[in-house]
Design a protein around this motif. Structure first.
Motif, PDB file in Angstrom:
ATOM      1  N   ALA A  10       0.833  -1.212   0.000  1.00 21.35           N
ATOM      2  CA  ALA A  10       0.000   0.000   0.000  1.00 21.35           C
ATOM      3  C   ALA A  10       0.866   1.259   0.000  1.00 21.35           C
ATOM      4  O   ALA A  10       0.532   2.248  -0.670  1.00 21.35           O
ATOM      5  CB  ALA A  10      -0.939  -0.012   1.201  1.00 21.35           C
TER       6      ALA A  10
ATOM      7  N   TYR B 279       0.135   7.615   4.438  1.00 29.66           N
ATOM      8  CA  TYR B 279      -1.101   7.743   5.212  1.00 29.66           C
ATOM      9  C   TYR B 279      -2.156   6.719   4.802  1.00 29.66           C
ATOM     10  O   TYR B 279      -2.804   6.123   5.665  1.00 29.66           O
ATOM     11  CB  TYR B 279      -1.601   9.187   5.159  1.00 29.66           C
ATOM     12  N   THR B 280      -2.301   6.494   3.518  1.00 28.86           N
ATOM     13  CA  THR B 280      -3.222   5.445   3.077  1.00 28.86           C
ATOM     14  C   THR B 280      -2.716   4.081   3.539  1.00 28.86           C
ATOM     15  O   THR B 280      -3.504   3.251   4.008  1.00 28.86           O
ATOM     16  CB  THR B 280      -3.378   5.474   1.544  1.00 28.86           C
TER      17      THR B 280
ATOM     18  N   TRP C 188       0.175   4.005  -2.688  1.00 25.21           N
ATOM     19  CA  TRP C 188      -0.575   5.190  -2.269  1.00 25.21           C
ATOM     20  C   TRP C 188       0.136   6.110  -1.282  1.00 25.21           C
ATOM     21  O   TRP C 188      -0.371   7.186  -0.984  1.00 25.21           O
ATOM     22  CB  TRP C 188      -1.909   4.769  -1.654  1.00 25.21           C
TER      23      TRP C 188
END
Length: 181
Positions: free
Chosen positions: A16, A23-24, A20
């Protein structure tokens, strides 16, 4: 297999992050850890204490990262987990008849008490060192380098330590006839 299952949220965080960003990835890490706990409960009707502790730390450090928009908190999470493990192993060695490692493994292998104590000390040293290594990378390298270390470095260190422990255990395991007496 358990080691892979324990690292699954970290692997998901890594992927992730690469797609992204921090934070994501942190939000997904929190969700993956919650799902991991849910699955453990669903599959075994039991969640280990350290899994609850890890979830709590993920929620606290991950939540602070998201709310304060500061990645330093999620970077501290592996250190906090490792140091809590070290404290648990230390406490068990000082205050219990059988240390934590012995409680987890003595059903599978038989060792003299001094060997259990040395192994417990080795794990304490490993957890403290892993926490320090995490902080060193977090504060001296880029965020991306830290994310890579969190997955590959920590997993690699853990695997190497476990293999070395296996060699040490093989030297000190009691023969079968001694175990039965």
């Amino acid at each position: 297999m358990k080691l892979l299952t324990d690292f699954l949220p970290v692997i998901i965080f890594f992927v992730a992050y690469k797609i992204w960003g921090m934070y994501t990835a942190t939000g997904i890490f929190i969700a993956a850890t919650l799902i991991q706990i849910g699955w453990a409960y669903f599959a075994h009707r039991k969640v280990e204490t350290m899994q609850w502790v890890t979830l709590g730390l993920v929620l606290i450090f991950g939540g602070l990262t998201l709310v304060l928009h500061d990645p330093v908190f999620i970077k501290w999470k592996p250190t906090a987990v490792n140091w809590l493990f070290a404290a648990a192993f230390l406490g068990s060695g000082l205050f219990m008849q059988r240390n934590l490692l012995q409680r987890m493994m003595d059903h599978a292998i038989s060792l003299p008490q001094p060997i259990w104590d040395r192994l417990n000390l080795a794990w304490i040293t490993f957890f403290i060192s892993a926490g320090l290594a995490n902080l060193y990378v977090a504060y001296n390298f880029s965020e991306s380098a830290w994310v890579n270390f969190k997955l590959f470095g920590m997993l690699g260190l853990t695997l190497v330590f476990m293999v070395l422990q296996g060699f040490y255990l093989a030297r000190h395991m009691l023969p079968q006839e001694e175990e039965q007496t």
